[in-house]
Design an enzyme around this catalytic site. Structure first.
Site, mmCIF file in Angstrom:
data_model
loop_
_atom_site.group_PDB
_atom_site.id
_atom_site.type_symbol
_atom_site.label_atom_id
_atom_site.label_comp_id
_atom_site.label_asym_id
_atom_site.label_seq_id
_atom_site.Cartn_x
_atom_site.Cartn_y
_atom_site.Cartn_z
ATOM 1 N N GLU A 180 -42.283 -6.774 -66.080
ATOM 2 C CA GLU A 180 -43.375 -6.470 -66.995
ATOM 3 C C GLU A 180 -44.420 -7.553 -66.752
ATOM 4 O O GLU A 180 -44.358 -8.637 -67.323
ATOM 5 C CB GLU A 180 -42.933 -6.497 -68.461
ATOM 6 C CG GLU A 180 -44.058 -6.043 -69.391
ATOM 7 C CD GLU A 180 -44.132 -6.825 -70.710
ATOM 8 O OE1 GLU A 180 -44.702 -6.279 -71.676
ATOM 9 O OE2 GLU A 180 -43.663 -7.971 -70.775
ATOM 10 N N ASP A 217 -39.273 -9.429 -69.459
ATOM 11 C CA ASP A 217 -40.385 -9.489 -70.408
ATOM 12 C C ASP A 217 -41.343 -10.616 -70.004
ATOM 13 O O ASP A 217 -40.917 -11.711 -69.628
ATOM 14 C CB ASP A 217 -39.826 -9.748 -71.807
ATOM 15 C CG ASP A 217 -40.879 -9.704 -72.885
ATOM 16 O OD1 ASP A 217 -41.481 -8.636 -73.080
ATOM 17 O OD2 ASP A 217 -41.097 -10.740 -73.533
#
Length: 573
Positions: A286, A218
């Protein structure tokens, strides 16, 4: 007919992550076994047969760690435990065992940019005070202004408002400020601290030892901040994935809080950790980074294995734009020997079925509410099916977001009072946020809560219209979106399209300005008609239609016609 080769064929036996189709599971919205209205790990395990039948290669689980759920689990309080909302570590082990028995690999989310404010490290930092080793794990700073009453710099949060929150000392006086690029309950870690680096390498090993096959990272472009935390007049946000004029080169300006060169040392170290384990474990970035030349730095041979191609996700429903981004993406990835990882939807964006039904098809609003422009549901689904067939025919890896195999639209009429995304209130109630794409899935048309939960409970309400999208209403139904996905995934696997090549085909049946994309990948010829009028497939005894995103027609002379907003796969030879 002229062809342009932009990507050479790979080997079908290459590492699995180079050509895999990976399905994102958002745990709280996938399936609920406990009956409390929130999805859980036993619920996921109970539905793994669906994913095996669908034909995906792996699943990616969004966070299920212990968390106060201030940001739906992306605020982690304990990286080595399962939140009771979702089950137990034993439930996780059962899920992993069942998935592997079905031939599914499992990637889990890792959130290294920030922790929860309830993490034991942050609690210790507040208790220890300024200058302590405990505070050195985070980005605490003295305020500016005459008495430190102003934030240390002018950075803004992704969720709106200042990126700084001031603490209160034990005696009640205002104290230092801490940085949070997201919600105030998500303090950013200081990745210049060796203790932080050691802790996350230990976390990686904890989950690798339990058998996970990789990690989706993330905010992979976050972590490292520019020295001195200088002021910046830009807007901190998830970027639009734009390309430079030449489609591939240039230097991005993500600000002093993102895409700093120091992040790459971290991922080289993580790559070495994964290399200690067998089975081709993978790291997925990401990284909202532009241009593509900057993005592919994350997937150099000694760093991560995949990076989401957000430039593709954010491209509008436009022939020239799609051709440009596909060509540039493959070229940039080829420069570093990495696969391109295609994606159309995830838990952070409006579902592509709805984005493609807007007046500006493919635009990316930050949520859609009842008072906003409402997508054309049927047109959006038609285009979404065509876009998916286009994506799945491309060489590289691909990600599917839960429910897109059912053709689910965004919930665009959700009551604002029920929204739980912190972006809604931190933006001053101007950005409706991500709840609309996170509504629990419909499994059984006639069951309470559409079979999401045995009690019918659901943490966000499902639209009544979703009965027609339920899995049992589509399974075995000719032409359904579910059966389209199953067949596309079967053909993609049979023809080894993920490890294939791409040649653009400029065919004689349309001119260069026509809204048509045509290319060949191995033995499959792909035509996508983005225009308003039908176009003819080449008349050839050697071209056999394999799959179409909708019903094809024929002209009076028997020529196969591809209607507007439709993609067709044909076999060559």
């Amino acid at each position: 007919m002229t062809t342009t080769l932009v990507h050479a064929a790979g080997s079908p036996s290459a590492e699995w992550w180079r050509h895999a189709v990976i399905y994102q599971v958002y745990p709280r919205s996938f399936a609920d076994a406990s009956g409390d209205g929130i999805g859980d790990l036993p619920g996921i395990t109970s539905r793994l047969d669906h994913l095996a039948r669908l034909g995906v290669d792996a699943i990616w689980l969004s966070p299920f760690y212990r968390s106060p759920q201030a940001d739906a689990g992306y605020d982690v309080a304990d990286y080595r435990d399962v939140d009771p909302l979702f089950g137990t570590l034993a439930d996780c082990d059962v899920l992993l065992e069942r998935a592997h028995r079905l031939g599914l690999r499992v990637i889990i989310d890792l959130v290294p940019n920030h922790t929860s404010d309830e993490h034991m490290w942050f609690r210790a930092a507040l208790a220890a005070g300024p200058g302590s080793p405990e505070r050195a794990r985070y980005l605490f700073r003295e305020g500016s202004g005459e008495e430190g009453e102003l934030p240390p710099n002018n950075w803004t949060s992704i969720f709106g408002g200042s990126a700084w929150t001031r603490t209160t000392d034990p005696d009640g006086r205002p104290g230092q400020w801490y940085l949070h690029m997201f919600d105030t309950r998500q303090p950013d870690l200081d990745w210049t601290n060796p203790e932080v680096r050691d802790e996350f390498e230990s976390i990686l090993r904890f989950w690798l030892d339990r058998g996970v096959d990789g990690f989706r990272i993330d905010v992979a472009h976050g972590l490292v901040k520019a020295p001195g935390l200088p002021d910046w007049d830009g807007d901190a946000s998830m970027i639009e994935g734009s390309l430079d004029d030449d489609g591939s080169t240039g230097v991005g300006d993500s600000g002093p809080m993102f895409d700093q060169d120091g992040v790459h040392d971290i991922y080289r170290a993580w790559h070495r950790v994964l290399a200690e384990y067998d089975g081709d474990r993978a790291l997925v970035a990401e990284a909202w980074v532009e241009p593509l030349a900057r993005l592919v730095r994350y997937v150099r041979p000694d760093e991560m294995h995949q990076a989401f191609n957000f430039s593709f996700l954010t491209t509008h429903w436009d022939t020239a734009a799609l051709r440009t981004v596909v060509t540039a993406s493959l070229a940039a990835s080829d420069e570093v020997g990495a696969p391109t990882t295609w994606v159309l939807s995830n838990h952070d964006v409006v579902r592509h079925t709805s984005r493609l039904g807007l007046a500006e098809p493919g635009s990316r609003p930050n949520g859609i509410g009842a008072e906003d422009e409402q997508p054309d549901e049927q047109l959006g689904l038609r285009r979404a099916r065509a876009a998916t067939l286009l994506m799945l025919a491309l060489p590289g890896s691909a990600y599917l977001y839960q429910g897109e195999e059912l053709g689910l639209p965004e919930h665009t009429a959700l009551d604002d009072d029920l929204r739980q995304d912190p972006a809604w209130w931190r933006s001053g109630y101007t950005e409706r946020g991500r709840d609309g794409c996170r509504v629990p899935l419909p499994w059984v048309a006639e069951a309470p809560g559409f079979g999401f939960s045995p009690t019918g409970a659901a943490w966000l309400p499902q639209p009544d219209s979703w009965a027609t999208y339920a899995l049992d209403a589509q399974r075995g139904t000719r032409g359904s979106t579910y059966e389209l996905y199953r067949e596309a995934l079967r053909l993609r696997r049979d023809f080894h399209l993920g490890s294939g090549s791409l040649c653009w085909v400029d065919s004689a049946h349309h001119d260069a300005a026509a809204p048509v994309l045509a290319f060949a990948n191995r033995d499959v010829y792909v035509v996508a008609n983005l225009g308003t009028e039908p176009i003819a497939l080449p008349r050839s005894e050697t071209l056999h239609v394999l799959l179409a995103s909708g019903e094809l027609t024929r002209s009076d002379d028997g020529t196969i016609l591809v209607p507007s907003d439709m993609t067709v796969w044909g076999r060559l030879g």
